[in-house]
Design a protein around this motif. Structure first.
Motif, PDB file in Angstrom:
ATOM      1  N   ALA A  95      -3.928  -2.638   5.594  1.00  0.00           N
ATOM      2  CA  ALA A  95      -3.433  -3.349   4.398  1.00  0.00           C
ATOM      3  C   ALA A  95      -3.366  -2.372   3.332  1.00  0.00           C
ATOM      4  N   VAL A  96      -4.350  -1.093   3.125  1.00  0.00           N
ATOM      5  CA  VAL A  96      -4.101  -0.275   2.285  1.00  0.00           C
ATOM      6  C   VAL A  96      -3.089   0.549   2.702  1.00  0.00           C
ATOM      7  N   LEU A  97      -2.786   0.770   3.920  1.00  0.00           N
ATOM      8  CA  LEU A  97      -1.598   1.766   4.052  1.00  0.00           C
ATOM      9  C   LEU A  97      -0.228   1.291   3.642  1.00  0.00           C
ATOM     10  N   ALA A  98      -0.254  -0.361   4.148  1.00  0.00           N
ATOM     11  CA  ALA A  98       0.937  -1.036   3.794  1.00  0.00           C
ATOM     12  C   ALA A  98       1.137  -0.943   2.401  1.00  0.00           C
ATOM     13  N   LEU A  99      -0.032  -1.172   1.568  1.00  0.00           N
ATOM     14  CA  LEU A  99       0.188  -1.360   0.105  1.00  0.00           C
ATOM     15  C   LEU A  99       0.737  -0.215  -0.587  1.00  0.00           C
ATOM     16  N   VAL A 100       0.185   1.167  -0.019  1.00  0.00           N
ATOM     17  CA  VAL A 100       0.557   2.378  -0.520  1.00  0.00           C
ATOM     18  C   VAL A 100       1.935   2.785  -0.104  1.00  0.00           C
ATOM     19  N   SER A 101       2.494   2.206   1.102  1.00  0.00           N
ATOM     20  CA  SER A 101       3.724   2.491   1.243  1.00  0.00           C
ATOM     21  C   SER A 101       5.003   1.544   0.615  1.00  0.00           C
ATOM     22  N   LEU A 102       4.308   0.394   0.221  1.00  0.00           N
ATOM     23  CA  LEU A 102       5.284  -0.414  -0.659  1.00  0.00           C
ATOM     24  C   LEU A 102       5.455   0.307  -2.254  1.00  0.00           C
TER      25      LEU A 102
END
Length: 278
Positions: free
Chosen positions: A82-89
């Motif tokens: 979830a953290v990686l997805a948020l940073v990528s977005l």
């Protein structure tokens, strides 16, 4: 037709039944030694209709394979993903120049490792080179989910960090030594290096040790072929060598992850599907 008249009741008292203690010998001690007979219930009484034993209804519901992380089953993989997805977005909405500056500040190059080693080692693991749909991003979800279901979240995080840190140091320390020896220019101390690929490679190597041989060796052969292809292309020598090193680090953890996996399976907490004897 004659009618029969019942006899009139007699006024004489009925004879008393003899006491059991006086008419029969004491057989309590003898009966204690006789085997007990099974008592039939009303359902199994003679003459009752025979009813077959009840059987559990077959489970016709379709269960999805547990390949993706869940908050309860794989909290580390779910939270980290979830953290990686948020940073990528967020990075996708920022200016490319700002994103490049953030990448440089998170790079695990020699200069940053000498000044703020802990900060850049953590920050570099928050970026996915190639975006959220890159092969390493998808591999991270599947590999870490499978590994966490077998050894738990804490040890999965440990394997990931061991590969991430170990492969980074194994590739950056020689660069620093080569600069000191005059074999490389000083600009090599500031090379751009970030991403999750080292941790994923180590996690895949550890997971392979928990799979059955028919799945373990083809998986390692396929991933090894990809790494050899990168080495032959030689587009980024340090990163290309870092991936086999991270894979070897994961393979080196086989005794530890297998021991942990056996304990969880024995306790009924680990996933045993796809695992077997080493």
């Amino acid at each position: 037709m004659e009618r029969t008249v019942p006899p009139a009741p007699s006024d004489a008292p009925a004879p008393e039944a003899p006491a059991p203690d006086t008419c029969f010998p004491d057989t309590a001690g003898l009966l204690d030694g006789m085997p007990r007979q099974r008592v039939r219930d009303a359902a199994n009484a003679p003459g009752a209709p025979l009813t077959p034993p009840a059987t559990a209804a077959p489970d016709t519901g379709f269960r999805l394979p547990r390949l993706l992380p869940t908050p309860a089953g794989t909290p580390f993989t779910f939270g980290y993903g979830a953290v990686l997805a948020l940073v990528s977005l967020v990075a996708a909405r920022l200016d490319p120049g700002v994103v490049h500056t953030l990448h440089q500040g998170s790079s695990t190059d020699v200069a940053h490792l000498l000044r703020t080693p802990v900060l850049v080692l953590v920050a570099s693991a928050l970026w996915i080179a190639g975006g959220i749909l890159s092969p390493y991003a998808l591999a991270l979800l599947f590999v870490l989910t499978a590994l966490e279901r077998r050894i738990g979240g804490v040890r999965t995080a440990g394997v990931f960090l061991l590969g991430h840190i170990g492969a980074t140091l194994a590739t950056e320390v020689p660069v620093g030594l080569a600069v000191l020896a005059g074999q490389l220019p000083a600009s090599s101390l500031h090379r751009l290096d970030y991403g999750v690929s080292f941790g994923v490679a180590a996690s895949l190597g550890a997971l392979a040790g928990l799979l059955r041989p028919w799945l373990r060796w083809p998986l390692l052969a396929l991933f090894g072929w990809v790494l050899v292809s990168d080495l032959l292309a030689f587009t980024d020598p340090l990163t290309d060598w870092g991936h086999p090193i991270a894979l070897a680090i994961g393979v080196a953890t086989w005794p530890l992850v297998r021991r942990r996996h056996r304990r969880l399976v024995a306790a009924g907490q680990g996933l045993s599907f796809g695992s077997g004897r080493p």
